[in-house]
Design a protein around this motif. Sequence first.
Motif, PDB file in Angstrom:
ATOM      1  N   GLN A 107      17.377  53.892  87.310  1.00 52.20           N
ATOM      2  CA  GLN A 107      15.937  53.997  87.086  1.00 52.20           C
ATOM      3  C   GLN A 107      15.282  52.621  87.122  1.00 52.20           C
ATOM      4  O   GLN A 107      14.224  52.446  87.718  1.00 52.20           O
ATOM      5  CB  GLN A 107      15.642  54.688  85.757  1.00 52.20           C
ATOM      6  CG  GLN A 107      14.151  54.857  85.518  1.00 52.20           C
ATOM      7  CD  GLN A 107      13.827  55.472  84.166  1.00 52.20           C
ATOM      8  OE1 GLN A 107      14.708  55.797  83.384  1.00 52.20           O
ATOM      9  NE2 GLN A 107      12.545  55.606  83.885  1.00 52.20           N
ATOM     10  N   GLU A 111      12.351  51.479  89.652  1.00 51.61           N
ATOM     11  CA  GLU A 111      11.060  50.993  89.141  1.00 51.61           C
ATOM     12  C   GLU A 111      10.738  49.615  89.699  1.00 51.61           C
ATOM     13  O   GLU A 111       9.583  49.325  90.011  1.00 51.61           O
ATOM     14  CB  GLU A 111      11.065  50.961  87.618  1.00 51.61           C
ATOM     15  CG  GLU A 111      11.005  52.351  87.010  1.00 51.61           C
ATOM     16  CD  GLU A 111      11.171  52.366  85.502  1.00 51.61           C
ATOM     17  OE1 GLU A 111      11.609  51.342  84.912  1.00 51.61           O
ATOM     18  OE2 GLU A 111      10.882  53.407  84.896  1.00 51.61           O
ATOM     19  N   PRO A 115       7.098  49.581  92.212  1.00 46.61           N
ATOM     20  CA  PRO A 115       6.261  49.388  91.020  1.00 46.61           C
ATOM     21  C   PRO A 115       4.974  50.207  90.999  1.00 46.61           C
ATOM     22  O   PRO A 115       4.429  50.480  89.933  1.00 46.61           O
ATOM     23  CB  PRO A 115       5.957  47.883  91.039  1.00 46.61           C
ATOM     24  CG  PRO A 115       6.118  47.488  92.478  1.00 46.61           C
ATOM     25  CD  PRO A 115       7.186  48.380  93.025  1.00 46.61           C
ATOM     26  N   GLU A 118       4.628  56.424  90.514  1.00 47.12           N
ATOM     27  CA  GLU A 118       4.843  57.046  89.209  1.00 47.12           C
ATOM     28  C   GLU A 118       6.165  57.814  89.257  1.00 47.12           C
ATOM     29  O   GLU A 118       6.343  58.703  90.095  1.00 47.12           O
ATOM     30  CB  GLU A 118       3.689  57.988  88.877  1.00 47.12           C
ATOM     31  CG  GLU A 118       3.761  58.537  87.471  1.00 47.12           C
ATOM     32  CD  GLU A 118       2.545  59.365  87.113  1.00 47.12           C
ATOM     33  OE1 GLU A 118       2.725  60.330  86.347  1.00 47.12           O
ATOM     34  OE2 GLU A 118       1.444  59.084  87.619  1.00 47.12           O
ATOM     35  N   ILE A 119       7.083  57.454  88.351  1.00 49.97           N
ATOM     36  CA  ILE A 119       8.408  58.075  88.337  1.00 49.97           C
ATOM     37  C   ILE A 119       8.478  59.109  87.229  1.00 49.97           C
ATOM     38  O   ILE A 119       8.161  58.834  86.075  1.00 49.97           O
ATOM     39  CB  ILE A 119       9.515  57.013  88.167  1.00 49.97           C
ATOM     40  CG1 ILE A 119       9.472  56.058  89.359  1.00 49.97           C
ATOM     41  CG2 ILE A 119      10.883  57.694  88.048  1.00 49.97           C
ATOM     42  CD1 ILE A 119      10.376  54.854  89.236  1.00 49.97           C
TER      43      ILE A 119
END
Length: 124
Positions: A107, A111, A115, A118-119
Amino acid sequence: MAGHVLVCVTGQKTCEALIVEGARIAKENGSELSVLHVVKPGASLLGNATEGEALEYLYKIATQHDADMSMIRSDNVESTIARQAEKLGARFLVIGKSNGSKEKSFQAKIEMLLPDVEIKMVYS
């Protein structure tokens, strides 16, 4: 359209939950939905009946939600996901969640590579 939703699946039928969540997000945002499975080079899908059956099942689920599903062979899963997300103009990324520390590293890499995406992590 408000960005693309990319769902990353493994060769497990339980990843259906990720596709369903991705479809929900896509519908809420008027977005297109894509499903991606990254497999290591040399890994045999045909030699693993369970994984092959699961991927076939997930393909059917993706189709039911008007999503395309791709499989890409790569040694670097995170960078492959990032390249695909950028190629699609993804605004949302849906990935599976488990309780392992390996997942936190995965994760964090995602990320860092994405950047502005939206995860959403989903238990599968």
